[in-house]
Design an enzyme around this catalytic site. Structure first.
Site, PDB file in Angstrom:
ATOM      1  N   GLY A   1       5.290   2.986  -0.083  1.00 37.32           N
ATOM      2  CA  GLY A   1       6.735   2.803  -0.112  1.00 37.32           C
ATOM      3  C   GLY A   1       7.232   1.864  -1.194  1.00 37.32           C
TER       4      GLY A   1
ATOM      5  N   ASN B   1       0.801  -1.217   0.000  1.00 32.40           N
ATOM      6  CA  ASN B   1       0.000   0.000   0.000  1.00 32.40           C
ATOM      7  C   ASN B   1       0.837   1.273   0.000  1.00 32.40           C
ATOM      8  OD1 ASN B   1       0.396  -1.055   2.869  1.00 32.40           O
ATOM      9  ND2 ASN B   1      -0.191   1.064   3.282  1.00 32.40           N
TER      10      ASN B   1
ATOM     11  N   ASP C   1      -3.032  -9.867   6.376  1.00 34.56           N
ATOM     12  CA  ASP C   1      -2.195  -9.728   7.560  1.00 34.56           C
ATOM     13  C   ASP C   1      -1.311 -10.971   7.599  1.00 34.56           C
ATOM     14  OD1 ASP C   1      -1.007  -9.730  10.064  1.00 34.56           O
ATOM     15  OD2 ASP C   1      -2.850  -9.284  11.162  1.00 34.56           O
ATOM     16  N   VAL C   2      -0.022 -10.807   7.340  1.00 30.98           N
ATOM     17  CA  VAL C   2       0.868 -11.959   7.191  1.00 30.98           C
ATOM     18  C   VAL C   2       1.051 -12.736   8.494  1.00 30.98           C
ATOM     19  CG1 VAL C   2       2.089 -10.816   5.305  1.00 30.98           C
ATOM     20  CG2 VAL C   2       3.032 -10.695   7.622  1.00 30.98           C
TER      21      VAL C   2
ATOM     22  N   TYR D   1      16.087  -6.213  14.127  1.00 28.65           N
ATOM     23  CA  TYR D   1      15.768  -6.200  12.702  1.00 28.65           C
ATOM     24  C   TYR D   1      16.790  -6.975  11.861  1.00 28.65           C
ATOM     25  CZ  TYR D   1      14.945  -4.323   8.018  1.00 28.65           C
ATOM     26  OH  TYR D   1      14.714  -4.188   6.673  1.00 28.65           O
TER      27      TYR D   1
END
Length: 245
Positions: A15, A13, A61-62, A168
């Protein structure tokens, strides 16, 4: 079954994900815009369609089994098969000053949350979409990773790798390792699966501090999603080629 190629991009949706969807759409793909937020998803689809892309929204939603199953059902009804899956959805977890994540102060709950999206979510979506990918003569899977996943670069004191990101960065190393396992398992099939580094892109993910545009960041993923049949599999790539990791 339609002869038009189809793709699903997660986190599409905004970027980099949006630009991947736009790029594949410009190549003639029917593109599923996977996103959790209904308003943002519908806005992205409308914008893509205004630009001439055959886009459709995919509530996704993964981290949720039911959502992923529903997404696979929707894609099957819409396109009958899937030629490209781009696992772009990802999160960084809480960041300290200058985006740092101190390994001595990790909240394991934050780590679980990031791995749930960045790794387990990718596995969940990939496995749900594999039956549709197998219907394609040239199925491609791209896992959007990051240069911080490179253990080679992270361990080299002579390479500038940015802040310590102890939640991350390991999640993306984990994702790369999973990518290799899929490549091994699918070696005797037409599926090619690779990891892509978009570079340091200015998005809301990093407060718009990156020097690259989302369109530039999308380029490697688009290339890997459209590889020829003799293309690589199980690799990790950026604009300049293979990333040692």
């Amino acid at each position: 079954m339609s002869e038009q190629k189809s793709a699903l991009v997660t986190g599409a949706n905004k970027g980099i994900g949006y630009e991947i969807a736009a790029g594949l759409g410009a190549l003639g793909y029917s593109v599923g815009v996977g996103a959790r937020d209904r308003t943002r998803r519908e806005a992205a689809v409308e914008k893509l369609r205004a630009g001439g892309v055959d886009a459709f929204g995919v509530p996704l939603d993964v981290t949720d089994d039911r959502s992923v199953t529903g997404a696979a059902d929707l894609v099957e009804r819409r396109t009958g098969r899937l030629d490209a899956l781009v696992n772009n959805a990802g999160i960084a977890g809480p960041l300290g000053p200058n985006w740092a994540q101190d390994p001595t102060a990790i909240d394991v709950g934050d780590l679980r949350t990031v791995v749930e999206t960045n790794v387990i979510g990718v596995i969940r979506v990939t496995n749900a979409m594999l039956p549709l990918l197998r219907r394609s003569p040239s199925p491609r899977i791209v896992n959007v990773s990051s240069s911080v996943a490179s253990l080679t670069r992270q361990a080299d004191p002579d390479i500038e790798v940015g802040p310590i990101m102890s939640v991350y960065a390991p999640s993306k190393s984990f994702l790369n390792a999973v990518t290799v396992q899929y490549a091994r398992q699918l070696a005797d099939t037409a599926v090619l699966i690779n990891a892509a580094c978009p570079g340091f892109v200015a998005t809301d993910f990093n407060g718009f501090h990156g020097p690259r545009t989302p369109e530039q960041g999308a380029a490697t993923a688009i290339r890997l999603a459209t590889l020829p049949d003799d293309g690589p599999t199980g690799g990790f790539f950026e604009d300049d080629g293979v990333i040692p990791w």
